[in-house]
Structure formats: C-alpha cells, structure tokens
Scaffold this motif. Structure first.
Motif, PDB file in Angstrom:
ATOM      1  N   VAL A 165       2.150  71.817  59.204  1.00 43.54           N
ATOM      2  CA  VAL A 165       0.919  71.643  58.429  1.00 43.54           C
ATOM      3  C   VAL A 165      -0.038  70.817  59.272  1.00 43.54           C
ATOM      4  O   VAL A 165       0.254  69.667  59.609  1.00 43.54           O
ATOM      5  CB  VAL A 165       1.200  70.937  57.090  1.00 43.54           C
ATOM      6  CG1 VAL A 165      -0.099  70.756  56.307  1.00 43.54           C
ATOM      7  CG2 VAL A 165       2.212  71.720  56.266  1.00 43.54           C
ATOM      8  N   LEU A 166      -1.168  71.397  59.638  1.00 41.34           N
ATOM      9  CA  LEU A 166      -2.133  70.706  60.485  1.00 41.34           C
ATOM     10  C   LEU A 166      -3.065  69.810  59.661  1.00 41.34           C
ATOM     11  O   LEU A 166      -3.395  68.702  60.076  1.00 41.34           O
ATOM     12  CB  LEU A 166      -2.955  71.714  61.290  1.00 41.34           C
ATOM     13  CG  LEU A 166      -2.162  72.596  62.263  1.00 41.34           C
ATOM     14  CD1 LEU A 166      -3.110  73.517  63.015  1.00 41.34           C
ATOM     15  CD2 LEU A 166      -1.353  71.741  63.232  1.00 41.34           C
ATOM     16  N   LYS A 167      -3.469  70.286  58.500  1.00 40.86           N
ATOM     17  CA  LYS A 167      -4.347  69.481  57.647  1.00 40.86           C
ATOM     18  C   LYS A 167      -4.465  70.129  56.275  1.00 40.86           C
ATOM     19  O   LYS A 167      -4.113  71.305  56.091  1.00 40.86           O
ATOM     20  CB  LYS A 167      -5.742  69.329  58.259  1.00 40.86           C
ATOM     21  CG  LYS A 167      -6.531  70.624  58.389  1.00 40.86           C
ATOM     22  CD  LYS A 167      -7.918  70.363  58.964  1.00 40.86           C
ATOM     23  CE  LYS A 167      -8.717  71.662  59.083  1.00 40.86           C
ATOM     24  NZ  LYS A 167     -10.093  71.410  59.605  1.00 40.86           N
ATOM     25  N   TYR A 168      -4.936  69.338  55.318  1.00 47.34           N
ATOM     26  CA  TYR A 168      -5.308  69.891  54.023  1.00 47.34           C
ATOM     27  C   TYR A 168      -6.506  69.108  53.502  1.00 47.34           C
ATOM     28  O   TYR A 168      -6.721  67.946  53.848  1.00 47.34           O
ATOM     29  CB  TYR A 168      -4.143  69.865  53.019  1.00 47.34           C
ATOM     30  CG  TYR A 168      -3.766  68.502  52.486  1.00 47.34           C
ATOM     31  CD1 TYR A 168      -4.453  67.922  51.417  1.00 47.34           C
ATOM     32  CD2 TYR A 168      -2.701  67.791  53.032  1.00 47.34           C
ATOM     33  CE1 TYR A 168      -4.111  66.685  50.922  1.00 47.34           C
ATOM     34  CE2 TYR A 168      -2.342  66.549  52.536  1.00 47.34           C
ATOM     35  CZ  TYR A 168      -3.049  66.007  51.486  1.00 47.34           C
ATOM     36  OH  TYR A 168      -2.700  64.770  50.996  1.00 47.34           O
ATOM     37  N   GLU A 169      -7.282  69.739  52.666  1.00 42.43           N
ATOM     38  CA  GLU A 169      -8.435  69.098  52.040  1.00 42.43           C
ATOM     39  C   GLU A 169      -8.763  69.838  50.757  1.00 42.43           C
ATOM     40  O   GLU A 169      -8.541  71.050  50.658  1.00 42.43           O
ATOM     41  CB  GLU A 169      -9.646  69.091  52.975  1.00 42.43           C
ATOM     42  CG  GLU A 169     -10.066  70.455  53.468  1.00 42.43           C
ATOM     43  CD  GLU A 169     -11.193  70.384  54.482  1.00 42.43           C
ATOM     44  OE1 GLU A 169     -11.762  69.288  54.631  1.00 42.43           O
ATOM     45  OE2 GLU A 169     -11.502  71.412  55.101  1.00 42.43           O
ATOM     46  N   GLY A 170      -9.249  69.094  49.783  1.00 42.09           N
ATOM     47  CA  GLY A 170      -9.573  69.755  48.535  1.00 42.09           C
ATOM     48  C   GLY A 170     -10.037  68.797  47.470  1.00 42.09           C
ATOM     49  O   GLY A 170     -10.405  67.648  47.740  1.00 42.09           O
ATOM     50  N   VAL A 171     -10.018  69.277  46.230  1.00 40.39           N
ATOM     51  CA  VAL A 171     -10.544  68.513  45.103  1.00 40.39           C
ATOM     52  C   VAL A 171      -9.571  68.610  43.934  1.00 40.39           C
ATOM     53  O   VAL A 171      -8.912  69.632  43.726  1.00 40.39           O
ATOM     54  CB  VAL A 171     -11.949  69.034  44.697  1.00 40.39           C
ATOM     55  CG1 VAL A 171     -11.881  70.480  44.229  1.00 40.39           C
ATOM     56  CG2 VAL A 171     -12.576  68.144  43.634  1.00 40.39           C
ATOM     57  N   VAL A 172      -9.468  67.508  43.187  1.00 36.47           N
ATOM     58  CA  VAL A 172      -8.670  67.446  41.962  1.00 36.47           C
ATOM     59  C   VAL A 172      -9.612  67.238  40.790  1.00 36.47           C
ATOM     60  O   VAL A 172     -10.504  66.381  40.850  1.00 36.47           O
ATOM     61  CB  VAL A 172      -7.642  66.294  42.029  1.00 36.47           C
ATOM     62  CG1 VAL A 172      -6.857  66.207  40.716  1.00 36.47           C
ATOM     63  CG2 VAL A 172      -6.695  66.461  43.199  1.00 36.47           C
ATOM     64  N   ASN A 173      -9.425  68.013  39.734  1.00 37.72           N
ATOM     65  CA  ASN A 173     -10.224  67.873  38.512  1.00 37.72           C
ATOM     66  C   ASN A 173      -9.286  67.497  37.373  1.00 37.72           C
ATOM     67  O   ASN A 173      -8.387  68.271  37.019  1.00 37.72           O
ATOM     68  CB  ASN A 173     -10.944  69.188  38.202  1.00 37.72           C
ATOM     69  CG  ASN A 173     -11.864  69.064  36.983  1.00 37.72           C
ATOM     70  OD1 ASN A 173     -12.030  67.988  36.424  1.00 37.72           O
ATOM     71  ND2 ASN A 173     -12.457  70.165  36.577  1.00 37.72           N
ATOM     72  N   PHE A 174      -9.486  66.309  36.813  1.00 38.39           N
ATOM     73  CA  PHE A 174      -8.682  65.817  35.697  1.00 38.39           C
ATOM     74  C   PHE A 174      -9.544  65.908  34.441  1.00 38.39           C
ATOM     75  O   PHE A 174     -10.550  65.212  34.330  1.00 38.39           O
ATOM     76  CB  PHE A 174      -8.263  64.376  35.966  1.00 38.39           C
ATOM     77  CG  PHE A 174      -7.368  63.762  34.926  1.00 38.39           C
ATOM     78  CD1 PHE A 174      -6.557  64.543  34.124  1.00 38.39           C
ATOM     79  CD2 PHE A 174      -7.332  62.389  34.760  1.00 38.39           C
ATOM     80  CE1 PHE A 174      -5.729  63.980  33.174  1.00 38.39           C
ATOM     81  CE2 PHE A 174      -6.498  61.800  33.820  1.00 38.39           C
ATOM     82  CZ  PHE A 174      -5.697  62.599  33.021  1.00 38.39           C
ATOM     83  N   ARG A 175      -9.157  66.778  33.515  1.00 34.98           N
ATOM     84  CA  ARG A 175      -9.938  67.004  32.299  1.00 34.98           C
ATOM     85  C   ARG A 175      -9.196  66.430  31.093  1.00 34.98           C
ATOM     86  O   ARG A 175      -8.004  66.675  30.911  1.00 34.98           O
ATOM     87  CB  ARG A 175     -10.190  68.492  32.094  1.00 34.98           C
ATOM     88  CG  ARG A 175     -10.889  68.847  30.775  1.00 34.98           C
ATOM     89  CD  ARG A 175     -11.253  70.311  30.723  1.00 34.98           C
ATOM     90  NE  ARG A 175     -12.265  70.619  31.724  1.00 34.98           N
ATOM     91  CZ  ARG A 175     -12.652  71.862  32.009  1.00 34.98           C
ATOM     92  NH1 ARG A 175     -12.096  72.895  31.410  1.00 34.98           N
ATOM     93  NH2 ARG A 175     -13.588  72.065  32.928  1.00 34.98           N
ATOM     94  N   ILE A 176      -9.917  65.674  30.258  1.00 31.10           N
ATOM     95  CA  ILE A 176      -9.352  65.114  29.041  1.00 31.10           C
ATOM     96  C   ILE A 176     -10.199  65.599  27.873  1.00 31.10           C
ATOM     97  O   ILE A 176     -11.421  65.399  27.846  1.00 31.10           O
ATOM     98  CB  ILE A 176      -9.340  63.578  29.083  1.00 31.10           C
ATOM     99  CG1 ILE A 176      -8.676  63.089  30.367  1.00 31.10           C
ATOM    100  CG2 ILE A 176      -8.598  63.012  27.873  1.00 31.10           C
ATOM    101  CD1 ILE A 176      -9.090  61.711  30.758  1.00 31.10           C
ATOM    102  N   THR A 177      -9.545  66.239  26.905  1.00 26.36           N
ATOM    103  CA  THR A 177     -10.234  66.821  25.755  1.00 26.36           C
ATOM    104  C   THR A 177      -9.827  66.105  24.481  1.00 26.36           C
ATOM    105  O   THR A 177      -8.638  65.858  24.251  1.00 26.36           O
ATOM    106  CB  THR A 177      -9.903  68.321  25.624  1.00 26.36           C
ATOM    107  OG1 THR A 177     -10.307  68.996  26.821  1.00 26.36           O
ATOM    108  CG2 THR A 177     -10.625  68.942  24.434  1.00 26.36           C
ATOM    109  N   ASN A 178     -10.815  65.762  23.667  1.00 28.57           N
ATOM    110  CA  ASN A 178     -10.589  65.215  22.334  1.00 28.57           C
ATOM    111  C   ASN A 178     -10.498  66.402  21.384  1.00 28.57           C
ATOM    112  O   ASN A 178     -11.511  66.948  20.953  1.00 28.57           O
ATOM    113  CB  ASN A 178     -11.741  64.280  21.969  1.00 28.57           C
ATOM    114  CG  ASN A 178     -11.590  63.662  20.592  1.00 28.57           C
ATOM    115  OD1 ASN A 178     -10.581  63.835  19.927  1.00 28.57           O
ATOM    116  ND2 ASN A 178     -12.616  62.943  20.160  1.00 28.57           N
ATOM    117  N   VAL A 179      -9.284  66.840  21.069  1.00 30.36           N
ATOM    118  CA  VAL A 179      -9.056  68.104  20.375  1.00 30.36           C
ATOM    119  C   VAL A 179      -9.820  68.221  19.051  1.00 30.36           C
ATOM    120  O   VAL A 179     -10.513  69.217  18.824  1.00 30.36           O
ATOM    121  CB  VAL A 179      -7.541  68.335  20.166  1.00 30.36           C
ATOM    122  CG1 VAL A 179      -7.298  69.619  19.368  1.00 30.36           C
ATOM    123  CG2 VAL A 179      -6.839  68.413  21.510  1.00 30.36           C
TER     124      VAL A 179
END
Length: 342
Positions: free
Chosen positions: A205-219
C-alpha cells in the motif's frame, strides 16, 4: 483549527427533512424500518467513507487481491468496468451487486481484482448512504431515570392533542437533576496494519486518502411533521486513524476528549469533582504475622519495588457538543503515505 472552548454548541437547523402526516399515535423515541437500532433519545448514528487507495504489485507475476465486500469498490483503470456496490434492502440486510467484468475475472468465487506484474493501481473504496455503516450510540442517563420521559404523542385527525409521559414519581424530589451533554459514543481506532492486513509482502500500500462522513439523525424529529424535539449531547470522532493525518473537520470540533473529561463535564454539569483518596492498608496489631525481610526459608529479600501509577496517556480525539433538531453531518479528511514503510 478547532474553535475555542468558549464556543460550546453547534446549532443545526435543517429545513429539508421530509414531512409525514401522522394521523395516529406515535411512540417515542420512534422507529426505523429494517431493524436499525438507535438510543433512548432517538439518536441514530451512521458512517459513510470514500477512500482512494494506491496499491502496487512488486512481484514478477500477477496477483489476485481479495477485498472486504462490505465496501463498494471500483478499480480506477481502463474503462472502470471492475466494480462492486452494496445496497440495503427493506428488511435491513445488505446485498451486493458486482459488474460482469469483475465476475468474469474472479477466482475461487471470491470478490477481488487482478494486479499485473509490477502494476500500480488506484482503487476507490466507499461505504455509501444507501448501505451506511451503523454506529452504536449509548443511551442517555441521568439521576431522574425514566421519570418525566415522554413516551407517546397522541393525535386526533392529524393534530397533536396530548403527550404521554412517565409520571410515576413520589412526593420527594421535586427536581431530580440538570441535563448536560452526555457523550454517546466511543471511537474506533484504526491503523494501516488493521486496515490493510495483507500477509503478501509483494502487495504494498503506497498511500490512501479520503473523507469520513459521520451522520447523526434525531429519528422522531426527522420522521414527525411537528418536529418538536431537540436533543443535546456530546459526540466523539467515530474513527481515529492512528497512522494517518486527520484534518479538514467540518464543522470544527468543540474540544478534545481530555478537555471534555477534565474540564467541561465538571464545570457545565455543576457536579463536584470526586476526591482522590490514598488507599489505606490496615496492619494487624498482634505480632503473629509480622512483615520481615526474610522468607520462611531464611533467604533475605530486598524492600518491595515502589510502583508508580500513571494515568492513561493514549491518543486524544475531538469531541463535538451538539444541540440539534433533525440531523447533523460531521466530516473530516484523512491521508497516509508509505514514506517510512509499513
């Protein structure tokens, strides 16, 4: 850069939530189809990720790389016809769909892709909204227990006419507690080795890059047209990358976990910090079993080693203090490269 400690709240107002006309009673904290779970104040957490990973095959022969099918993935070469994606069915199960070209190149009925000798390729890995990864959120707790807890909305002809609540209290305790932002999750810690546990030394594995999206919903607010319920809580960064660089938080986090525990909780809640008491050891007054430096065998021993207790000094991580109605999305970016080897 994070916000200063004086800015404690993130107020979230979203007007795009779908409206439902509820003509019958609605039990709190609500329900989501497909068996998806949430905590006792109706909070549901989920993660979506999007990573580009650069791999190389250093061997003089082709390699078949097997992947975790929980991720969507697409091999970014040629016409991009090698791909796999997931979707959640109405019963809550995850199913996958694989491109014909990926199936035609599969081996031993295992999902993956080929790397030619000395080939370097970029692969996109995703967990999308239609098959998000659920994050367990712990229940909110207080000294009041369930007293005063709203349990049901009562409707007549689509109009709210009453609220049912737990009112089984006694004559004592007119006021039982004050509410402070309770931390509802703990992070998952990942390293390069845990993310890419490849025993084959020819696949690097030479490299990785990206984005994390954490979603919280009030049902209840997201499903209920009246949108009556606000929630107040603290939430931690859901995934901490021990090796990678994490940046680009949106919105900016309020404080770190150590600041939340050591400063904010005690100040905001108005509670007294517990006193640390030195452990007391009682020694018998009689002389039947006096402590000596000599064992029963007659061998002399030195004084016992003094062991100093040290507090945990592990990785710190961001914490957000959130006051919201419908939903909040917390995003951040992460990157890592193989400058020093795996």
């Amino acid at each position: 850069m994070r916000k200063p400690l004086s800015i404690l709240l993130i107020f979230v107002v979203l007007l795009s939530a779908p409206a439902f006309s509820l003509a019958k009673d609605y039990s709190l904290p609500g329900a989501i189809s497909g068996g998806i779970t949430y905590n006792n104040i109706g909070l549901y957490g989920e993660i979506m990720v999007d990573f580009n990973v650069t791999l190389v095959n250093t061997a003089p022969y082709p390699k078949y790389v097997m992947v975790n099918p929980r991720y969507d993935f697409k091999v970014l070469r040629g016409n991009g016809s090698e791909y796999h994606y997931n979707y959640r069915t109405s019963d809550g199960n995850i199913k996958g769909a694989i491109s014909r070209e990926l199936v035609s190149r599969s081996v031993n009925y295992v999902t993956g892709f080929w790397l030619a000798p000395y080939e370097t390729v970029v692969v996109n890995f995703r967990i999308n909204e239609n098959a998000s990864y659920p994050v367990p959120l712990v229940d909110f707790r207080s000294h009041c227990g369930n007293l005063g807890k709203l349990t049901e909305l009562t409707y007549e002809n689509g109009t709210l006419v009453g609220v049912v609540l737990d009112n089984n209290g006694g004559l004592d305790g007119l006021i039982c507690d004050s509410l402070y932002p309770y931390l509802v999750n703990s992070p998952m810690f990942l390293s390069v080795r845990s993310m890419f546990p490849i025993p084959d030394r020819n696949i690097e594995v030479l490299k990785y890059e990206g984005v994390v999206n954490f979603r919280i919903t009030n049902v209840p607010n997201f499903e209920n047209k009246d949108k009556l319920f606000d929630v107040f809580f603290a939430v931690a960064q859901p995934v901490v990358f021990l090796d990678g660089e994490t940046y680009g938080y949106s919105p900016n986090y309020t404080m770190t976990y150590s600041e939340y525990v050591q400063k904010f909780v005690w100040e905001y809640s108005g509670r007294s910090r517990p006193e640390k008491k030195a452990p007391s050891v009682s020694v018998p007054e009689n002389g039947l079993f006096k402590l000596t430096d000599t064992l029963i065998s007659g061998v002399e021993v030195g004084s016992p080693l003094k062991v100093e207790r040290k507090s945990y000094s592990g990785p710190d991580f961001p914490v957000w203090i959130v006051f919201m109605g419908d939903r909040v999305d917390i995003t951040y970016r992460v990157s890592w490269n193989n400058n020093s080897g795996r």
